[in-house]
Write an enzyme that holds these catalytic residues in place. Structure first.
Site, mmCIF file in Angstrom:
data_model
loop_
_atom_site.group_PDB
_atom_site.id
_atom_site.type_symbol
_atom_site.label_atom_id
_atom_site.label_comp_id
_atom_site.label_asym_id
_atom_site.label_seq_id
_atom_site.Cartn_x
_atom_site.Cartn_y
_atom_site.Cartn_z
ATOM 1 C CG ASN A 9 -5.710 1.135 7.182
ATOM 2 O OD1 ASN A 9 -5.966 0.137 7.844
ATOM 3 N ND2 ASN A 9 -4.680 1.925 7.457
ATOM 4 C CD1 TRP A 10 -12.069 -0.796 6.392
ATOM 5 C CD2 TRP A 10 -12.826 -2.813 7.026
ATOM 6 N NE1 TRP A 10 -12.960 -1.242 5.441
ATOM 7 C CE2 TRP A 10 -13.441 -2.477 5.796
ATOM 8 C CE3 TRP A 10 -13.144 -4.041 7.616
ATOM 9 C CZ2 TRP A 10 -14.353 -3.322 5.152
ATOM 10 C CZ3 TRP A 10 -14.055 -4.884 6.973
ATOM 11 C CH2 TRP A 10 -14.653 -4.514 5.756
ATOM 12 C CE LYS A 11 -6.005 4.287 9.780
ATOM 13 N NZ LYS A 11 -5.510 5.595 10.111
ATOM 14 C CG HIS A 95 -0.492 3.121 8.298
ATOM 15 N ND1 HIS A 95 -0.583 3.919 9.412
ATOM 16 C CD2 HIS A 95 -1.494 3.498 7.464
ATOM 17 C CE1 HIS A 95 -1.616 4.751 9.252
ATOM 18 N NE2 HIS A 95 -2.185 4.510 8.081
ATOM 19 C CD GLU A 97 -2.703 4.857 12.195
ATOM 20 O OE1 GLU A 97 -3.164 3.720 12.000
ATOM 21 O OE2 GLU A 97 -3.296 5.901 11.839
ATOM 22 C CD GLU A 167 -1.749 6.526 4.381
ATOM 23 O OE1 GLU A 167 -2.956 6.524 4.152
ATOM 24 O OE2 GLU A 167 -1.240 5.921 5.341
ATOM 25 N N GLY A 173 -6.054 11.008 9.843
ATOM 26 C CA GLY A 173 -7.032 11.045 10.939
ATOM 27 C C GLY A 173 -7.216 12.421 11.548
ATOM 28 C CB SER A 213 -8.078 13.781 6.242
ATOM 29 O OG SER A 213 -7.639 13.626 7.573
ATOM 30 N N GLY A 234 -8.851 5.856 5.525
ATOM 31 C CA GLY A 234 -9.034 5.315 6.874
ATOM 32 C C GLY A 234 -10.456 5.544 7.345
ATOM 33 N N GLY A 235 -10.661 6.638 8.066
ATOM 34 C CA GLY A 235 -11.960 6.939 8.690
ATOM 35 C C GLY A 235 -13.146 6.777 7.745
HETATM 36 P P1 PGA Z 1 -7.587 8.638 7.443
HETATM 37 O O1 PGA Z 1 -6.509 7.457 7.487
HETATM 38 O O2 PGA Z 1 -8.293 8.560 6.126
HETATM 39 O O3 PGA Z 1 -8.504 8.373 8.620
HETATM 40 O O4 PGA Z 1 -6.838 9.924 7.588
HETATM 41 C C1 PGA Z 1 -5.761 7.138 6.357
HETATM 42 C C2 PGA Z 1 -4.781 6.057 6.692
HETATM 43 O O5 PGA Z 1 -4.290 6.035 7.824
HETATM 44 O O6 PGA Z 1 -4.471 5.172 5.871
#
Ligand code: PGA
Length: 251
Positions: A9-11, A95, A97, A167, A173, A213, A234-235
């Site tokens: 997930n490149w956000k 998600h 967010e 999640e 994050g 994470s 994500g990251g």
């Molecule tokens: P993260 O994000 O790996 O940076 O914690 C995961 C996600 O939001 O899908």
């Protein structure tokens, strides 16, 4: 056997050139394996990422969101049918967010899931509890209610075309991954909810992936859990080497 999936997930990260470089590096560096790889770039990059990875059987493309309405005067929205029309195969829905910053309600999420399936997109439906909810001992209930309100209206065929991503909000994050015991407990809980609703044979076939994470360092212990079928990353998905290492560990 259910499918193993590692999704990146490149956000809202990367400019165009960086996104293309990352897509190429992942496609070039991917070794043989069974797990499916999904890349979720921002909307403007979807089509070019699709073109670049088109030759690759193991890689698919996901959008990070879609609208809860099919079409019309909704400035700034992107519909499931638009995504399907350019060849996108997956869409991340719910998600944390989106739930937190854009107030996606359970009703809107249910509508997004329905529309995604209507246009043959595979929803990657995210659920997760906050730290407070976990500390209060409500985490199992919170997940049950998120699934009940936005996913369990689906029939068997539809749920079989859906991926669930657990999640925990406190792990996204933050560098605070759920430990494998916590993650496995929740994944087993999700599978048992699926089993009660759809029967154990159906529940066994649905991929439930973990997000929060995930790194190359902790992926192995998470993937060794019997109910964890991959990861939403994500990251660590923004660096080709780190992401490819997670994919390799997944198999
Ligand atoms: P993260 O994000 O790996 O940076 O914690 C995961 C996600 O939001 O899908």
């Amino acid at each position: 056997m259910r499918k193993k999936i590692v999704a990146g997930n490149w956000k809202m990260n990367l400019n165009y050139a960086e996104a293309m470089t990352l897509a190429d590096a992942i496609a070039d560096g991917l070794q043989e394996g069974d797990c499916e790889v999904v890349l979720a770039p921002a909307f403007p990059y979807l089509q070019d990422v699709l073109r670049r990875i088109g030759h690759h059987e193991r890689i698919s493309v996901a959008a990070q969101n879609c609208a809860s309405i099919d079409k019309g005067a909704f400035t700034g929205e992107v519909s499931a049918s638009m995504l399907a029309s350019i060849g996108v195969e997956f869409v991340i829905i719910g998600h944390s967010e989106r739930r937190t910053f854009f107030h996606d309600s359970d009703k809107a999420l249910a509508d997004k899931v329905r529309l995604a399936l209507l246009f043959d997109l595979i929803p990657i439906f995210c659920c997760g509890e906050s730290l407070q909810q976990r500390e209060d001992g409500h985490h199992l209930q919170v997940i049950a209610s998120q699934l009940e309100s936005a996913l369990f209206m689906l029939d068997v065929t539809e749920i079989l075309s859906t991926v669930i991503a657990y999640e925990p909000v406190w792990a996204i994050g933050t560098g605070m991954t759920a430990d494998p015991i916590q993650a496995q407990e929740m994944h087993a809980h999700i599978r048992s909810l699926l089993s009660v609703k759809y029967g154990s044979e159906v529940a066994k076939k649905i991929s439930v992936i973990y997000g929060g994470s995930v790194t190359a360092a902790n992926a192995e212990s998470l993937f060794s859990c019997s109910d964890i079928d991959g990861a939403l990353v994500g990251g660590a998905s923004l660096k080709a080497d780190d992401f490819l290492e997670i994919v390799k560990v997944c198999g």
